[in-house]
Design a protein around this motif. Structure first.
Motif, short mmCIF file in Angstrom:
data_model
loop_
_atom_site.label_atom_id
_atom_site.label_comp_id
_atom_site.label_asym_id
_atom_site.label_seq_id
_atom_site.Cartn_x
_atom_site.Cartn_y
_atom_site.Cartn_z
N THR A 62 88.88 98.37 86.24
CA THR A 62 87.76 98.01 85.38
C THR A 62 86.88 96.98 86.08
N THR A 63 85.58 97.15 85.94
CA THR A 63 84.64 96.17 86.46
C THR A 63 83.89 95.55 85.31
N GLN A 64 83.84 94.24 85.26
CA GLN A 64 83.13 93.52 84.22
C GLN A 64 82.05 92.68 84.87
N THR A 65 80.92 92.54 84.20
CA THR A 65 79.85 91.70 84.70
C THR A 65 79.47 90.73 83.60
N SER A 66 79.35 89.47 83.96
CA SER A 66 78.91 88.48 82.99
C SER A 66 78.10 87.42 83.70
N GLN A 67 77.42 86.61 82.92
CA GLN A 67 76.57 85.57 83.48
C GLN A 67 76.92 84.25 82.84
N SER A 68 76.84 83.19 83.64
CA SER A 68 77.03 81.85 83.10
C SER A 68 75.90 81.57 82.13
N PRO A 69 76.15 80.71 81.15
CA PRO A 69 75.07 80.35 80.25
C PRO A 69 73.90 79.77 81.03
N ALA A 70 72.69 80.11 80.60
CA ALA A 70 71.50 79.58 81.26
C ALA A 70 71.43 78.08 81.06
N ARG B 74 94.52 96.28 88.97
CA ARG B 74 94.39 96.07 87.52
C ARG B 74 92.95 95.95 87.08
N ALA B 75 92.18 95.10 87.71
CA ALA B 75 90.81 94.87 87.25
C ALA B 75 90.00 94.13 88.30
N ALA B 76 88.69 94.26 88.16
CA ALA B 76 87.76 93.48 88.99
C ALA B 76 86.70 92.93 88.05
N ALA B 77 86.21 91.75 88.35
CA ALA B 77 85.18 91.12 87.51
C ALA B 77 84.12 90.51 88.42
N THR B 78 82.87 90.87 88.18
CA THR B 78 81.76 90.27 88.90
C THR B 78 80.99 89.40 87.94
N GLN B 79 80.78 88.16 88.33
CA GLN B 79 80.04 87.21 87.52
C GLN B 79 78.92 86.64 88.36
N TYR B 80 77.86 86.19 87.71
CA TYR B 80 76.72 85.64 88.43
C TYR B 80 76.00 84.64 87.56
N GLY B 81 75.19 83.82 88.20
CA GLY B 81 74.43 82.82 87.46
C GLY B 81 73.67 81.94 88.42
N THR B 82 73.18 80.84 87.90
CA THR B 82 72.49 79.87 88.75
C THR B 82 73.24 78.55 88.70
#
Length: 80
Positions: free
Chosen positions: A2-10, A30-38
């Protein structure tokens, strides 16, 4: 897998951080998660300092990812 994408709160007031980051963590098989933000690094901070701070924040928010393997990390100035 599974791949999940989320962003830190602005950041407050809709102002973006000075740097944009992307981090992909993987729990092999089991899983992979991609997160991004500033992010606004503290004066004198190194790339390593920022990586560790982001990794710690993600582990705090998602304890199940604390033992995940880093498969990708990017940190660049947030400007074109």
């Amino acid at each position: 897998m599974t791949t999940q994408t989320s962003q830190s709160p602005a950041p407050a007031s809709g102002v973006q951080g000075s740097h944009h980051w992307i981090l992909t963590l993987e729990l092999p098989g089991r899983a992979a998660a991609t997160q991004y933000g500033t992010w606004n690094p503290h004066p004198g901070a190194t790339r390593s300092d920022v990586f560790l701070a982001i990794r710690q924040e993600i582990s705090r928010r998602h304890p199940e990812l604390s033992s995940a393997v880093v498969s990708f990390f990017s940190l660049e100035p947030n400007q074109l």
